[in-house]
Design an enzyme around this catalytic site. Structure first.
Site, mmCIF file in Angstrom:
data_model
loop_
_atom_site.group_PDB
_atom_site.id
_atom_site.type_symbol
_atom_site.label_atom_id
_atom_site.label_comp_id
_atom_site.label_asym_id
_atom_site.label_seq_id
_atom_site.Cartn_x
_atom_site.Cartn_y
_atom_site.Cartn_z
ATOM 1 C CG HIS A 54 -2.056 -1.022 1.078
ATOM 2 N ND1 HIS A 54 -2.606 -1.413 -0.122
ATOM 3 C CD2 HIS A 54 -2.704 -1.741 2.044
ATOM 4 C CE1 HIS A 54 -3.545 -2.319 0.106
ATOM 5 N NE2 HIS A 54 -3.615 -2.547 1.396
ATOM 6 C CG HIS A 130 -7.731 -0.714 2.754
ATOM 7 N ND1 HIS A 130 -8.262 -1.411 3.819
ATOM 8 C CD2 HIS A 130 -6.763 -1.503 2.224
ATOM 9 C CE1 HIS A 130 -7.627 -2.561 3.941
ATOM 10 N NE2 HIS A 130 -6.715 -2.641 2.973
ATOM 11 C CD GLU A 264 -8.213 -3.772 -0.180
ATOM 12 O OE1 GLU A 264 -7.100 -3.303 -0.498
ATOM 13 O OE2 GLU A 264 -8.357 -4.765 0.563
#
Length: 300
Positions: A54, A130, A264
């Site tokens: 991420h 998220h 996601e």
């Protein structure tokens, strides 16, 4: 829609679960925390052992986003956040100007539009929202009794480090098959040994091109609530909150594994190291756009 408006959005610096975060510059995992682009090897900031997850230790979830504009009233209240990511940030090449707009386009439909532009160098961009979802309510236990449908006939399987192998495999007759609605607690028991739950990218059917398409439907029988997700991304990551463990949340509630799930929408994980995956490279002057809608209803 918004009780107040601030000049910056500052997520928690100690949030390892990415609750409600905007993640990037590249969402999900990059194997070995490196990639090669135009003959140059870029070494990134690893934050999950040798992997980048991420966007690194200071990815887009850990920076301040400025409020560019907002409208609290009217039929479609919205807020637009912006962030300027500089050349070399977390190891990525080039400056990127990113924005995210949240709009209540209908009484029960939330639109999220993510845009980004590479300003001076080619660079990978893969932004994701998220959010965690528990349609029964955040303090009602786990989501294993929810019914889930994902409009994807294939997945990108992963190795022990959760890095895609590069293969694209069918889900038919596997625990990953949610082409027809299934209660999660059934197939989750048949996942490979050692798995704590789902954390896998689905290749959405008809993923070619930028058009909006149905991604997933979640239904909670007890509350009657249903959520339909559509997006223009080629993939969607199903994550069943496997590593939520004793996290204190809203109203003092302590969240445990599977307290919520994430869907996601995204480009494929580790795409920068797999030429057969859809490219995430954005060239100077070109734009990236990722749109999604979350529509809520009561199933009678």
């Amino acid at each position: 829609m918004y009780g107040y408006v601030c000049s910056h959005y500052l997520p928690s610096n100690n949030d390892t679960c990415y609750f409600g975060a905007i993640v990037g510059r590249v969402a999900n995992r990059i194997g070995g925390a490196k990639f090669t682009l135009n003959g140059t090897v870029y070494k990134l900031d690893a934050n999950e052992n040798t992997t980048m997850l991420h966007g690194g230790k200071k990815g887009f979830s850990q920076v301040g986003w400025k409020v560019k504009k907002h409208e609290k009233h009217g039929r479609s209240p919205y807020i637009t956040l912006t962030y300027h990511s500089v050349d070399g940030e977390e190891g990525f090449p080039g400056d990127v100007l990113a924005s995210v707009t949240y709009t209540l386009i209908k009484p029960y439909t939330l639109s999220v539009k993510m845009k980004a532009k590479a300003l001076n160098k080619a660079t990978p961009i893969n932004l994701a929202q998220h959010s965690y979802w528990n349609l029964a309510g955040h303090n009602t236990g786990n989501i294993l009794s929810d019914e889930l449908q994902i409009f994807a006939s294939h997945i990108t399987p992963v190795d022990k480090k959760l890095i895609p192998t590069g293969k694209i495999l069918p889900v038919k007759t596997t625990p990953y098959d949610f082409l027809t609605p299934r209660v999660i607690k059934g197939p989750i028991k048949s996942l490979p040994k050692g798995s704590k739950g789902y954390d896998i990218n689905y290749v959405v059917d008809g993923h070619e091109g930028p058009k909006m398409k149905p991604m997933a439907v979640v239904y909670n029988k007890k509350s009657g609530r249903m959520m339909k997700l559509s997006a223009n991304a080629p993939g969607v990551q199903l994550y069943t909150g496997n590593y939520i463990n004793g996290v204190k949340g809203k109203g003092g509630c302590v969240y445990q594994p599977h307290a919520a799930l994430c869907l996601e929408t995204q480009g494929f994980p580790d795409s920068v190291n797999h030429p057969n995956f859809p490219s995430q490279i954005v060239y100077p002057g070109k734009s990236y756009e990722h749109c999604m809608t979350f529509t809520f209803s009561i199933k009678k």
